[in-house]
Design a protein around this motif. Structure first.
Motif, short mmCIF file in Angstrom:
data_model
loop_
_atom_site.label_atom_id
_atom_site.label_comp_id
_atom_site.label_asym_id
_atom_site.label_seq_id
_atom_site.Cartn_x
_atom_site.Cartn_y
_atom_site.Cartn_z
N GLU A 1 -7.61 35.27 -26.36
CA GLU A 1 -6.21 35.12 -25.93
C GLU A 1 -5.82 33.67 -26.17
OE1 GLU A 1 -5.52 36.54 -22.01
OE2 GLU A 1 -6.19 38.57 -22.51
N GLY A 2 -4.57 33.46 -26.54
CA GLY A 2 -4.15 32.09 -26.83
C GLY A 2 -2.68 31.87 -26.51
N HIS A 3 -2.34 30.62 -26.37
CA HIS A 3 -0.93 30.26 -26.16
C HIS A 3 -0.71 28.84 -26.67
CE1 HIS A 3 -2.84 28.47 -22.60
NE2 HIS A 3 -1.79 27.67 -22.50
N ILE A 4 0.53 28.50 -26.84
CA ILE A 4 0.86 27.13 -27.23
C ILE A 4 1.04 26.33 -25.96
CG2 ILE A 4 2.53 25.64 -28.40
CD1 ILE A 4 2.75 27.78 -30.55
N ALA A 5 0.10 25.44 -25.71
CA ALA A 5 0.04 24.75 -24.42
C ALA A 5 0.98 23.57 -24.33
CB ALA A 5 -1.40 24.29 -24.15
N ASN A 6 1.23 22.93 -25.47
CA ASN A 6 2.04 21.71 -25.41
C ASN A 6 2.63 21.41 -26.78
OD1 ASN A 6 2.89 19.36 -23.84
ND2 ASN A 6 1.60 18.19 -25.24
N VAL A 7 3.85 20.88 -26.77
CA VAL A 7 4.48 20.39 -28.00
C VAL A 7 5.03 19.00 -27.70
CG1 VAL A 7 6.24 20.76 -29.77
CG2 VAL A 7 5.12 22.73 -28.70
N GLU B 1 10.50 24.47 -29.44
CA GLU B 1 10.83 25.73 -28.77
C GLU B 1 9.60 26.62 -28.58
OE1 GLU B 1 13.95 27.61 -30.93
OE2 GLU B 1 15.25 25.84 -30.87
N LEU B 2 8.49 26.22 -29.18
CA LEU B 2 7.28 27.06 -29.14
C LEU B 2 6.47 26.88 -27.86
CD1 LEU B 2 5.98 26.52 -32.78
CD2 LEU B 2 7.03 28.60 -31.88
N GLU B 3 6.70 25.80 -27.14
CA GLU B 3 5.85 25.49 -25.99
C GLU B 3 5.83 26.63 -24.99
OE1 GLU B 3 5.84 21.47 -24.64
OE2 GLU B 3 5.69 22.09 -22.55
N GLY B 4 4.65 27.05 -24.62
CA GLY B 4 4.49 28.10 -23.62
C GLY B 4 4.38 29.50 -24.17
N ILE B 5 4.66 29.70 -25.44
CA ILE B 5 4.63 31.08 -25.94
C ILE B 5 3.19 31.60 -25.99
CG2 ILE B 5 6.71 30.71 -27.32
CD1 ILE B 5 4.86 31.15 -29.79
#
Lengths: 142, 152
Positions: free
Chosen positions: B106-112, B5-9
């Motif tokens: 800046e950062g994000h979760i790019a892929n799971v 559920e984290l992908e894209g955050i």
């Protein structure tokens, strides 16, 4: 050993880091504010099945970059790296970093070398590859 | 929380500054003999503006600027210390990392991605970061693949 004259297949002198110290790992854990116990707590490391303190991943990466950057005048020549962590490294281990030229990027117009990409590998004494990947180092303008 | 559920955050953005003592001691701890990481004079002699930050602190800088390691890893699992590891690390550098320089991250979760490994199921969570100067000049981009072992 100049970056501009390296060709694919050329090898840099290996860098061996002997007898990794637990005190360095504890200092690293403090600097990184890393609460993962096997980096600083011998008892918990043993309870988790580790033989001794566990070396941090960025430490292992550092040994590899030290090897790849040997021909560079400044560490800022590092353009990129891509590394995969395969096996753990522990206190008391001796590791060897190696770098072999994989490719040379050349300027499209004058053919002068712009950057050298090395295949890099960190090996434990038992031959296990702990970390491998690539590092690309920029060739300085003349 | 299910890590898929984290992908894209988006991760909280922030700033970080590596001070002289940290670069110096990190070079000591990693047995790096390059004194550009310890002294201004050596860095200037190498053509730089002043004492440099070792590239291998790039993950630390990204984590600290976006909430810290406990926040980063705690997002992935309640008890991440039981079974999480760095699987792969990639970075591209555009400018020098200098001591005392405040960087914006800046950062994000790019892929799971879930996979079956040799010792059971695992989830690979890719964190992507963009690190810039306060003037918005790029310094480096980095991706870290964190591996979560199921049942650990």
């Amino acid at each position: 050993m100049e970056l501009a004259t390296l060709e694919p297949g050329d090898e840099l002198p290996p860098v061996t880091i002997e007898d990794l110290q637990g005190s360095d790992m504890k200092l690293g854990a403090a600097l990184l504010q890393d609460p993962y116990p096997p980096h600083f707590d011998e008892r918990t490391a043993e309870e988790m099945g580790y033989p001794r303190l566990l070396n941090q991943g960025p430490f292992n990466l550092s040994y590899l970059l030290q090897c790849a950057l040997q021909p560079a005048a400044s560490p800022t020549a590092l353009e990129s790296f891509d590394t995969r962590f395969h096996a753990m490294v522990f206190e008391g281990d001796t590791v060897t970093a190696s770098a072999t030229v994989d490719s040379v990027r050349k300027d499209n117009t004058d053919g002068k070398p712009e950057a050298v990409t090395f295949s890099i590998e960190l090996t434990r004494e038992d031959g296990t590859v702990a970390v491998d990947g690539t590092a690309t180092v920029r060739v300085p303008d003349e | 929380m299910d890590p898929t559920e984290l992908e894209g955050i988006e991760l909280p953005s922030g700033e970080y500054t590596v001070e002289r003592w940290k670069a110096f001691l990190w070079a000591d701890a990693t047995r790096n003999d390059d004194d550009t990481f310890r002294y201004d004079d050596d860095a200037i002699e190498a053509g730089e503006n002043g004492q440099l930050v070792p590239h291998t602190l790039c993950q630390h800088i990204a984590f600290e600027a976006t909430g810290g390691i406990e926040s980063t890893m705690g997002r992935l699992a309640d008890d991440w210390t039981s079974g999480a590891a760095l699987g792969q690390l990639r970075a591209t550098f555009h400018g020098p990392l200098e001591v005392g320089q405040t960087v914006h991250v800046e950062g994000h979760i790019a892929n799971v991605e879930r996979k079956e490994g040799s010792s059971g199921g695992l989830t690979i969570v890719t964190h992507a970061y963009d690190v810039r100067t306060p003037d918005d000049e790029p310094i480096y981009e980095m991706e870290a693949d964190m591996i979560l072992m199921e049942g650990a």
